[in-house]
Design a protein around this motif. Structure first.
Motif, PDB file in Angstrom:
ATOM      1  N   MET A   1       0.836  -1.200   0.000  1.00  0.00           N
ATOM      2  CA  MET A   1       0.000   0.000   0.000  1.00  0.00           C
ATOM      3  C   MET A   1       0.878   1.261   0.000  1.00  0.00           C
ATOM      4  O   MET A   1       0.654   2.191  -0.760  1.00  0.00           O
ATOM      5  CB  MET A   1      -0.917   0.003   1.207  1.00  0.00           C
ATOM      6  CG  MET A   1      -1.915   1.149   1.224  1.00  0.00           C
ATOM      7  SD  MET A   1      -3.284   0.944   0.098  1.00  0.00           S
ATOM      8  CE  MET A   1      -4.286  -0.218   1.032  1.00  0.00           C
ATOM      9  N   PHE A   2       1.894   1.281   0.889  1.00  0.00           N
ATOM     10  CA  PHE A   2       2.760   2.460   0.980  1.00  0.00           C
ATOM     11  C   PHE A   2       3.608   2.627  -0.286  1.00  0.00           C
ATOM     12  O   PHE A   2       3.823   3.746  -0.755  1.00  0.00           O
ATOM     13  CB  PHE A   2       3.656   2.372   2.203  1.00  0.00           C
ATOM     14  CG  PHE A   2       2.906   2.333   3.502  1.00  0.00           C
ATOM     15  CD1 PHE A   2       2.182   3.434   3.926  1.00  0.00           C
ATOM     16  CD2 PHE A   2       2.911   1.196   4.292  1.00  0.00           C
ATOM     17  CE1 PHE A   2       1.480   3.415   5.109  1.00  0.00           C
ATOM     18  CE2 PHE A   2       2.214   1.163   5.494  1.00  0.00           C
ATOM     19  CZ  PHE A   2       1.492   2.268   5.898  1.00  0.00           C
ATOM     20  N   ARG A   3       4.088   1.512  -0.819  1.00  0.00           N
ATOM     21  CA  ARG A   3       4.902   1.597  -2.028  1.00  0.00           C
ATOM     22  C   ARG A   3       4.055   2.078  -3.211  1.00  0.00           C
ATOM     23  O   ARG A   3       4.509   2.867  -4.046  1.00  0.00           O
ATOM     24  CB  ARG A   3       5.517   0.224  -2.325  1.00  0.00           C
ATOM     25  CG  ARG A   3       6.761   0.294  -3.207  1.00  0.00           C
ATOM     26  CD  ARG A   3       7.410  -1.063  -3.327  1.00  0.00           C
ATOM     27  NE  ARG A   3       7.944  -1.529  -2.079  1.00  0.00           N
ATOM     28  CZ  ARG A   3       9.114  -1.151  -1.574  1.00  0.00           C
ATOM     29  NH1 ARG A   3       9.862  -0.281  -2.233  1.00  0.00           N
ATOM     30  NH2 ARG A   3       9.542  -1.642  -0.422  1.00  0.00           N
ATOM     31  N   LYS A   4       2.801   1.625  -3.269  1.00  0.00           N
ATOM     32  CA  LYS A   4       1.894   2.084  -4.315  1.00  0.00           C
ATOM     33  C   LYS A   4       1.624   3.583  -4.168  1.00  0.00           C
ATOM     34  O   LYS A   4       1.519   4.309  -5.163  1.00  0.00           O
ATOM     35  CB  LYS A   4       0.584   1.303  -4.255  1.00  0.00           C
ATOM     36  CG  LYS A   4       0.695  -0.140  -4.725  1.00  0.00           C
ATOM     37  CD  LYS A   4      -0.651  -0.828  -4.631  1.00  0.00           C
ATOM     38  CE  LYS A   4      -0.547  -2.279  -5.116  1.00  0.00           C
ATOM     39  NZ  LYS A   4      -1.863  -2.972  -5.005  1.00  0.00           N
ATOM     40  N   ALA A   5       1.501   4.034  -2.922  1.00  0.00           N
ATOM     41  CA  ALA A   5       1.268   5.458  -2.677  1.00  0.00           C
ATOM     42  C   ALA A   5       2.440   6.293  -3.187  1.00  0.00           C
ATOM     43  O   ALA A   5       2.250   7.339  -3.815  1.00  0.00           O
ATOM     44  CB  ALA A   5       1.060   5.703  -1.182  1.00  0.00           C
ATOM     45  N   LEU A   6       3.657   5.825  -2.924  1.00  0.00           N
ATOM     46  CA  LEU A   6       4.841   6.555  -3.372  1.00  0.00           C
ATOM     47  C   LEU A   6       4.916   6.565  -4.902  1.00  0.00           C
ATOM     48  O   LEU A   6       5.315   7.570  -5.506  1.00  0.00           O
ATOM     49  CB  LEU A   6       6.105   5.923  -2.779  1.00  0.00           C
ATOM     50  CG  LEU A   6       7.416   6.683  -2.990  1.00  0.00           C
ATOM     51  CD1 LEU A   6       7.321   8.110  -2.471  1.00  0.00           C
ATOM     52  CD2 LEU A   6       8.576   5.945  -2.312  1.00  0.00           C
ATOM     53  N   ARG A   7       4.499   5.474  -5.531  1.00  0.00           N
ATOM     54  CA  ARG A   7       4.474   5.437  -6.997  1.00  0.00           C
ATOM     55  C   ARG A   7       3.445   6.420  -7.545  1.00  0.00           C
ATOM     56  O   ARG A   7       3.675   7.066  -8.578  1.00  0.00           O
ATOM     57  CB  ARG A   7       4.163   4.014  -7.477  1.00  0.00           C
ATOM     58  CG  ARG A   7       5.327   3.036  -7.295  1.00  0.00           C
ATOM     59  CD  ARG A   7       4.919   1.626  -7.611  1.00  0.00           C
ATOM     60  NE  ARG A   7       6.024   0.686  -7.407  1.00  0.00           N
ATOM     61  CZ  ARG A   7       5.889  -0.625  -7.363  1.00  0.00           C
ATOM     62  NH1 ARG A   7       4.687  -1.161  -7.519  1.00  0.00           N
ATOM     63  NH2 ARG A   7       6.927  -1.407  -7.173  1.00  0.00           N
TER      64      ARG A   7
ATOM     65  N   VAL B   1      -2.391  10.075  -1.121  1.00  0.00           N
ATOM     66  CA  VAL B   1      -2.762  10.379   0.265  1.00  0.00           C
ATOM     67  C   VAL B   1      -3.733   9.333   0.800  1.00  0.00           C
ATOM     68  O   VAL B   1      -3.596   8.854   1.938  1.00  0.00           O
ATOM     69  CB  VAL B   1      -3.380  11.785   0.367  1.00  0.00           C
ATOM     70  CG1 VAL B   1      -3.864  12.058   1.788  1.00  0.00           C
ATOM     71  CG2 VAL B   1      -2.367  12.843  -0.066  1.00  0.00           C
ATOM     72  N   GLU B   2      -4.693   8.956   0.001  1.00  0.00           N
ATOM     73  CA  GLU B   2      -5.686   7.957   0.426  1.00  0.00           C
ATOM     74  C   GLU B   2      -5.010   6.635   0.800  1.00  0.00           C
ATOM     75  O   GLU B   2      -5.326   6.029   1.835  1.00  0.00           O
ATOM     76  CB  GLU B   2      -6.693   7.726  -0.698  1.00  0.00           C
ATOM     77  CG  GLU B   2      -7.758   6.696  -0.366  1.00  0.00           C
ATOM     78  CD  GLU B   2      -8.726   6.462  -1.506  1.00  0.00           C
ATOM     79  OE1 GLU B   2      -9.175   5.310  -1.670  1.00  0.00           O
ATOM     80  OE2 GLU B   2      -9.034   7.429  -2.242  1.00  0.00           O
ATOM     81  N   LYS B   3      -4.070   6.178  -0.007  1.00  0.00           N
ATOM     82  CA  LYS B   3      -3.406   4.902   0.254  1.00  0.00           C
ATOM     83  C   LYS B   3      -2.535   4.956   1.497  1.00  0.00           C
ATOM     84  O   LYS B   3      -2.465   3.983   2.261  1.00  0.00           O
ATOM     85  CB  LYS B   3      -2.585   4.491  -0.971  1.00  0.00           C
ATOM     86  CG  LYS B   3      -3.450   4.038  -2.134  1.00  0.00           C
ATOM     87  CD  LYS B   3      -2.647   3.861  -3.410  1.00  0.00           C
ATOM     88  CE  LYS B   3      -3.566   3.487  -4.571  1.00  0.00           C
ATOM     89  NZ  LYS B   3      -2.880   3.464  -5.868  1.00  0.00           N
ATOM     90  N   VAL B   4      -1.861   6.084   1.721  1.00  0.00           N
ATOM     91  CA  VAL B   4      -1.046   6.216   2.931  1.00  0.00           C
ATOM     92  C   VAL B   4      -1.924   6.146   4.179  1.00  0.00           C
ATOM     93  O   VAL B   4      -1.624   5.419   5.139  1.00  0.00           O
ATOM     94  CB  VAL B   4      -0.247   7.533   2.914  1.00  0.00           C
ATOM     95  CG1 VAL B   4       0.412   7.772   4.272  1.00  0.00           C
ATOM     96  CG2 VAL B   4       0.828   7.497   1.836  1.00  0.00           C
ATOM     97  N   LEU B   5      -3.016   6.889   4.172  1.00  0.00           N
ATOM     98  CA  LEU B   5      -3.913   6.905   5.332  1.00  0.00           C
ATOM     99  C   LEU B   5      -4.510   5.525   5.580  1.00  0.00           C
ATOM    100  O   LEU B   5      -4.553   5.044   6.724  1.00  0.00           O
ATOM    101  CB  LEU B   5      -5.025   7.929   5.112  1.00  0.00           C
ATOM    102  CG  LEU B   5      -4.602   9.397   5.199  1.00  0.00           C
ATOM    103  CD1 LEU B   5      -5.697  10.306   4.656  1.00  0.00           C
ATOM    104  CD2 LEU B   5      -4.281   9.770   6.645  1.00  0.00           C
TER     105      LEU B   5
END
Length: 219
Positions: A1-7, A37-41
């Motif tokens: 999830m976090f890696r997808k957010a950074l991408r 932002v949504e994925k990080v949260l």
């Protein structure tokens, strides 16, 4: 999830730089920034065992994070622009007449980038993760689970920092913390200048957040 957010974030930056004169391109950049932002949260909420609802409402996710003790630390920029990001998710997909200004995209890239760094969603190593901290973190992770890169080290550090004893003082017997303790420890005499430096360092003007960051990483 976090890696997808950074991408999502990196893609939005690339789109903005490549298609800065293309209205559709800018809308795509805005969409990916909201998704970031949504994925990080949601990622940090899942880390504390919260079943995340199917929602794109950044404001609601920020409230859920605060209520459930998520490791996510919000920023003044995110708090102030939650509704704007929500609009970017829906309007860029379904409203053909909706256009996002380049200036707003540029400001969002800066504001979200600061929030990502504050929350460890980056490949820059957190200076608070010392060799001793890494050893203690590895002992808390499942057997043979070794973080693959700085991004994973940063995230695990934030998730487990309470167990590492680096969160807010929660014991009523603990003495209250003030920035004067920090100033005194390091012999800082120009307090106003140091506060301004800390605001830049931690990307926030919220004094409670600054106190927490000073206590967790500098004391």
């Amino acid at each position: 999830m976090f890696r997808k957010a950074l991408r999502d974030y990196d893609l939005s930056v690339l789109i903005m730089e490549t298609y800065f004169n293309d209205e559709l391109g800018l809308n795509n950049a805005a969409y990916h920034l909201q998704q970031c932002v949504e994925k990080v949260l949601k990622g940090y909420l899942e880390c504390v065992g919260v079943t995340v609802p199917r929602t794109h409402k950044i404001g609601n996710l920020l409230k859920m994070s605060a209520k459930n003790g998520s490791s996510f630390t919000s920023t003044d920029w995110l708090d102030a622009h939650a509704e704007m990001l929500e609009a970017w998710e829906s309007e860029t997909k379904y409203n053909a007449e909706f256009l996002v200004e380049y200036k707003k995209i540029r400001e969002a890239v800066k504001g979200i980038g600061d929030a990502l760094k504050l929350n460890g969603i980056c490949q820059e190593p957190d200076t608070a993760i010392t060799p001793e901290i890494k050893t203690r973190l590895l002992a808390m992770l499942p057997k043979n689970r070794i973080p693959a890169d700085n991004l994973e080290w940063n995230i695990f550090f934030r998730i487990y920092r309470s167990k590492l004893g680096l969160n807010d003082h929660q014991n009523n017997a603990d003495p209250p913390f003030s920035l004067d303790d920090y100033f005194k420890k390091y012999g800082i005499t120009d307090k106003n200048a140091e506060v301004e430096r800390l605001q830049v360092l931690f990307h926030t003007t919220d004094m409670n957040r600054i106190k927490q960051q000073v206590r967790d990483t500098l004391m």
